[in-house]
Motif scaffolding. Structure first.
Motif, PDB file in Angstrom:
ATOM      1  N   UNK A  69       0.829  -1.199   0.000  1.00 17.04           N
ATOM      2  CA  UNK A  69       0.000   0.000   0.000  1.00 17.04           C
ATOM      3  C   UNK A  69       0.869   1.258   0.000  1.00 17.04           C
ATOM      4  N   UNK A  70       0.215   2.389  -0.087  1.00 14.09           N
ATOM      5  CA  UNK A  70       0.904   3.673   0.005  1.00 14.09           C
ATOM      6  C   UNK A  70       0.777   4.254   1.412  1.00 14.09           C
ATOM      7  N   UNK A  71       0.873   3.369   2.406  1.00 12.61           N
ATOM      8  CA  UNK A  71       0.863   3.824   3.798  1.00 12.61           C
ATOM      9  C   UNK A  71       2.099   4.686   4.044  1.00 12.61           C
ATOM     10  N   UNK A  72       2.007   5.528   5.069  1.00 13.12           N
ATOM     11  CA  UNK A  72       3.136   6.402   5.392  1.00 13.12           C
ATOM     12  C   UNK A  72       4.198   5.679   6.199  1.00 13.12           C
ATOM     13  N   UNK A  73       3.753   4.793   7.090  1.00 11.23           N
ATOM     14  CA  UNK A  73       4.690   4.124   7.993  1.00 11.23           C
ATOM     15  C   UNK A  73       4.019   2.891   8.581  1.00 11.23           C
ATOM     16  N   UNK A  74       4.799   1.855   8.782  1.00  9.67           N
ATOM     17  CA  UNK A  74       4.314   0.638   9.427  1.00  9.67           C
ATOM     18  C   UNK A  74       5.240   0.289  10.576  1.00  9.67           C
TER      19      UNK A  74
END
Length: 204
Positions: free
Chosen positions: A153-158
């Protein structure tokens, strides 16, 4: 789909019919866009930390299976999404109270009607499971499937919490590493490679 239709589709392993109950994967990934995600595993060692506030501060908190939360100090208390590979008891469903359930297991016969018709329900495609299984050389854990999914995904941070790859065993059971069908050493190395390639992902 009616409940009877669901039971027939589950019995006959009619994947196309079951997938009609699921939000599209593209929609699920879109919901992760620009989000700071906390993925909480079930390692016993997490109970000895004070990560709870950091977990709850994430935009999206995702927990796994029975989602044990022995204390707010170590585990936080919020659950936005719950990634499942086991049936959820009524007591656990009420305790965890997730906003969305993701069924990650390829074992469709374990999937129940209440879960399959819950708001925002997601059914992880068998092709994705099999691709990760081939890559790891063993059945992937629910946590590994979620890391693989979120990383796309284009999440910002995991941020990964409670992932020590069975070094401290699991809060959700008493089995040892040799009693489960996963390759924890292989998953650990795979996650290390992912983190080296994707600086958005961190393990605590």
């Amino acid at each position: 789909m009616t409940r009877l239709g669901f039971l027939v589709a589950r019995t006959l392993r009619d994947e196309s019919a079951l997938q009609r109950l699921s939000v599209p994967q593209a929609g699920l990934l879109a919901a992760l866009r620009d989000k700071h995600v906390a993925l909480v595993g079930n390692a016993r060692a997490l109970a000895e930390t004070d990560h709870g506030a950091r977990i709850d501060a994430a935009d999206l908190v995702i927990r796994i299976n029975g989602a044990p939360m022995p204390s707010a100090e170590s585990h936080g208390g919020r659950t936005d999404w719950l990634a499942l590979a086991v049936r959820l008891s009524q007591a656990d469903r009420a305790r965890i109270a997730p906003d969305r359930i993701l069924w990650m297991s390829p074992k469709r016969k374990r999937l129940d009607w209440r879960t399959a018709t819950s708001p925002g329900f997601y059914l992880h495609p068998l092709a994705d499971y099999r691709a990760l299984q081939a890559r790891l050389g063993a059945p992937p854990t629910t946590g590994a499937m979620m890391i693989d999914l979120i990383a796309r995904s284009q999440m910002a941070r995991l941020d990964l919490f409670g992932f020590d790859f069975f070094a401290s065993l699991s809060l959700s059971g008493r089995r040892t590493a040799d009693q489960v069908p996963h390759d924890f050493k292989g998953e650990s190395e795979w996650v290390r490679e992912i983190m080296l390639a994707d600086r958005r992902i961190r393990r605590h």
